[in-house]
Design a protein around this motif. Structure first.
Motif, PDB file in Angstrom:
ATOM      1  N   PRO A 239      -0.248   4.195 -10.841  1.00  0.00           N
ATOM      2  CA  PRO A 239       0.690   3.068 -10.724  1.00  0.00           C
ATOM      3  C   PRO A 239       2.125   3.432 -11.092  1.00  0.00           C
ATOM      4  O   PRO A 239       3.073   2.901 -10.497  1.00  0.00           O
ATOM      5  N   ASP A 240       2.315   4.343 -12.060  1.00  0.00           N
ATOM      6  CA  ASP A 240       3.679   4.808 -12.379  1.00  0.00           C
ATOM      7  C   ASP A 240       4.304   5.502 -11.174  1.00  0.00           C
ATOM      8  O   ASP A 240       5.463   5.258 -10.820  1.00  0.00           O
ATOM      9  N   LEU A 241       3.555   6.398 -10.555  1.00  0.00           N
ATOM     10  CA  LEU A 241       4.048   7.140  -9.403  1.00  0.00           C
ATOM     11  C   LEU A 241       4.361   6.200  -8.243  1.00  0.00           C
ATOM     12  O   LEU A 241       5.389   6.327  -7.579  1.00  0.00           O
ATOM     13  N   ARG A 242       3.484   5.256  -8.019  1.00  0.00           N
ATOM     14  CA  ARG A 242       3.663   4.272  -6.940  1.00  0.00           C
ATOM     15  C   ARG A 242       4.914   3.442  -7.148  1.00  0.00           C
ATOM     16  O   ARG A 242       5.643   3.145  -6.204  1.00  0.00           O
ATOM     17  N   ASP A 243       5.183   3.073  -8.392  1.00  0.00           N
ATOM     18  CA  ASP A 243       6.297   2.173  -8.693  1.00  0.00           C
ATOM     19  C   ASP A 243       7.647   2.828  -8.473  1.00  0.00           C
ATOM     20  O   ASP A 243       8.630   2.138  -8.198  1.00  0.00           O
ATOM     21  N   TYR A 244       7.734   4.159  -8.567  1.00  0.00           N
ATOM     22  CA  TYR A 244       9.038   4.813  -8.515  1.00  0.00           C
ATOM     23  C   TYR A 244       9.761   4.504  -7.214  1.00  0.00           C
ATOM     24  O   TYR A 244      10.968   4.283  -7.192  1.00  0.00           O
ATOM     25  N   TYR A 245       8.981   4.493  -6.107  1.00  0.00           N
ATOM     26  CA  TYR A 245       9.565   4.148  -4.814  1.00  0.00           C
ATOM     27  C   TYR A 245       8.950   2.879  -4.215  1.00  0.00           C
ATOM     28  O   TYR A 245       9.187   2.573  -3.047  1.00  0.00           O
ATOM     29  N   ARG A 246       8.161   2.167  -5.024  1.00  0.00           N
ATOM     30  CA  ARG A 246       7.539   0.915  -4.596  1.00  0.00           C
ATOM     31  C   ARG A 246       6.707   1.122  -3.311  1.00  0.00           C
ATOM     32  O   ARG A 246       6.916   0.445  -2.311  1.00  0.00           O
ATOM     33  N   ARG A 251      -1.670   3.393   0.176  1.00  0.00           N
ATOM     34  CA  ARG A 251      -0.938   4.579   0.623  1.00  0.00           C
ATOM     35  C   ARG A 251      -0.673   5.516  -0.564  1.00  0.00           C
ATOM     36  O   ARG A 251      -0.794   6.733  -0.450  1.00  0.00           O
ATOM     37  N   SER A 252      -0.319   4.944  -1.714  1.00  0.00           N
ATOM     38  CA  SER A 252      -0.046   5.744  -2.905  1.00  0.00           C
ATOM     39  C   SER A 252      -1.308   6.451  -3.383  1.00  0.00           C
ATOM     40  O   SER A 252      -1.282   7.653  -3.683  1.00  0.00           O
ATOM     41  N   ARG A 253      -2.419   5.726  -3.469  1.00  0.00           N
ATOM     42  CA  ARG A 253      -3.663   6.339  -3.952  1.00  0.00           C
ATOM     43  C   ARG A 253      -4.107   7.476  -3.029  1.00  0.00           C
ATOM     44  O   ARG A 253      -4.570   8.523  -3.504  1.00  0.00           O
ATOM     45  N   GLN A 254      -3.965   7.289  -1.741  1.00  0.00           N
ATOM     46  CA  GLN A 254      -4.328   8.342  -0.797  1.00  0.00           C
ATOM     47  C   GLN A 254      -3.433   9.559  -0.977  1.00  0.00           C
ATOM     48  O   GLN A 254      -3.910  10.707  -0.987  1.00  0.00           O
ATOM     49  N   ALA A 255      -2.135   9.334  -1.133  1.00  0.00           N
ATOM     50  CA  ALA A 255      -1.197  10.451  -1.306  1.00  0.00           C
ATOM     51  C   ALA A 255      -1.496  11.221  -2.587  1.00  0.00           C
ATOM     52  O   ALA A 255      -1.461  12.457  -2.600  1.00  0.00           O
ATOM     53  N   VAL A 256      -1.786  10.511  -3.671  1.00  0.00           N
ATOM     54  CA  VAL A 256      -2.114  11.177  -4.941  1.00  0.00           C
ATOM     55  C   VAL A 256      -3.355  12.038  -4.765  1.00  0.00           C
ATOM     56  O   VAL A 256      -3.392  13.210  -5.188  1.00  0.00           O
ATOM     57  N   ALA A 257      -4.386  11.496  -4.138  1.00  0.00           N
ATOM     58  CA  ALA A 257      -5.619  12.257  -3.937  1.00  0.00           C
ATOM     59  C   ALA A 257      -5.361  13.512  -3.109  1.00  0.00           C
ATOM     60  O   ALA A 257      -5.895  14.597  -3.405  1.00  0.00           O
ATOM     61  N   GLU A 258      -4.546  13.393  -2.075  1.00  0.00           N
ATOM     62  CA  GLU A 258      -4.266  14.546  -1.217  1.00  0.00           C
ATOM     63  C   GLU A 258      -3.428  15.596  -1.946  1.00  0.00           C
ATOM     64  O   GLU A 258      -3.639  16.801  -1.760  1.00  0.00           O
TER      65      GLU A 258
END
Length: 410
Positions: A239-246, A251-258
């Motif tokens: 959630p911290d990473l997702r919030d930086y660029y909202r 999409r954020s969870r998929q990007a983190v996993a990749e």
């Protein structure tokens, strides 16, 4: 194969976060240049914009917090001017909120990876009035860079000059379409005058190679934005990473996993954190932090309040919209960072008419070394006042630090 994450303590996580944001390095000596600006922006990745000017505009303060006194024209030139020998470095767009960000990141934010902002509510108007969309674009092409007010005057009432071939429109609709076109990337900010945004066409503002990269693939863009957020934060939950660029959650969870799968993010467990954390491979964890900084409410180190509380054990809320009798600390409160802790809260106001930086309230955090906090805070306030072109600092009466701070300031 599932790998057991590395376990680290909260103090190490805090130092990692501070180092990523540039607080592990000493402030540079001498005249600060565009090179210092670029180095700091490579860490923070963006500067949030905000209209409040009670102390200093939000996009100027994070650089002062990290670099010390510098010429704000460095930011103005990087964001709103272009010359062959000094090309534009920054562009405006909705990132965390309205922000200045490196020009090369503009296509990533327009890719569809990011959640659409509030301007999406104007889509129905744009679809209902395509002629207004065409007229705004034609007027900007003819007149730009131009403010929304001037466009409302040109397009919103008879008896005034206008570009040939356009119709009269409701003034409020003109402003809404400007915002919709800005959000869609069909307009951008050419420059600002007295903080008023002047719209222009992207092809007159951005380099050709940036325009050619739009639109980016949304999945690739999401990975790029999460990687940038991880670099800026050092260590962070999803959630911290997702919030930086909202970004959108899925999409954020998929990007983190990749990124984890690719070895570009390292899963870690931080003792006391409820959620799994991720560390950027280049993140540093210094043995100690020797920072001293006043942080504006929109500094990327603290803008995500839950993260601020988790890392610093510091519950922080901005009280601009709280009625004065109900404010706990003040109207525009700056947390004060000393070493690796947030040790005080300082309500600040630049009284430009009187030529002083006013401190209506100053409050120590529990357990802080008050005598050291006061000495360091007084020095930082004097530095800030000089940077703002003010003659001195005047302490008020609110808070347990008010009296000792007044004494330290003389």
């Amino acid at each position: 194969m599932t790998t057991t994450p590395v376990v680290i303590g909260p103090a190490a996580a805090r130092r990692t976060a501070l180092a990523a944001q540039g607080f592990a390095d000493p402030r540079p000596a001498g005249t600060l240049t565009r090179r210092h600006l670029a180095k700091t922006l490579a860490r923070t990745r963006l500067l949030q914009l905000d209209s409040v000017n009670v102390a200093v505009r939000a996009h100027y303060m994070p650089l002062f917090s990290r670099l010390g006194a510098y010429d704000p024209a460095l930011v103005d030139d990087a964001a709103w001017k272009h010359a062959p020998r000094r090309p534009r470095l920054l562009v405006e767009y909705w990132a965390h909120e309205a922000s200045l960000l490196p020009v090369e990141d503009w296509p990533l934010l327009l890719s569809g990876a990011k959640r659409a902002g509030w301007w999406r509510n104007y889509r129905a108007l744009a679809e209902r009035e395509p002629g207004l969309v065409d007229d705004v674009l034609a007027a900007v092409k003819e007149l730009g860079p131009v403010g929304a007010g001037a466009l409302e005057t040109v397009l919103g009432g008879p008896g005034r000059p206008r570009p040939p071939g356009v119709s009269w429109w409701q003034r409020s609709d003109v402003k809404r379409i400007c915002e919709w076109l800005f959000g869609m990337g069909a307009l951008t900010t050419g420059t600002r005058v007295n903080f008023q945004r002047l719209y222009d066409l992207p092809e007159r503002v951005l380099p050709p190679e940036v325009l050619a990269a739009h639109p980016a693939d949304p999945d690739e863009a999401a990975r790029g934005l999460i990687a940038r957020a991880a670099s800026a934060l050092g260590i962070a939950t999803e959630p911290d990473l997702r919030d930086y660029y909202r970004l959108a959650p899925d999409r954020s969870r998929q990007a983190v996993a990749e990124l984890v799968e690719a070895g570009e993010l390292e899963p870690v467990a931080v003792r006391g954190w409820r959620h799994r954390a991720y560390r950027h491979p280049a993140a540093r964890t210094p043995r100690r932090i020797g920072a001293r900084a006043l942080l504006c409410p929109f500094d990327p180190l603290i803008w995500e309040r839950a993260r601020t509380e988790r890392i610093f054990d510091f519950r922080y809320r901005i009280e601009i919209y709280v009625p004065e009798p109900r404010r706990e600390y003040g109207y525009y409160v700056f947390p004060f960072l000393l070493d690796d802790a947030l040790v005080a809260r300082v309500d600040l106001k630049a009284d430009r008419a009187a030529g002083v930086l006013r401190v209506p309230g100053a409050f120590a955090e529990p357990g802080a070394d008050t005598s050291r906090v006061v000495a360091e805070l007084a020095a930082e306030l004097r530095l800030m006042a000089g940077w703002l072109g003010l003659d001195g600092v005047v302490a008020g009466e609110r808070g347990d630090l008010a009296a000792p701070l007044a004494a330290a300031l003389g």
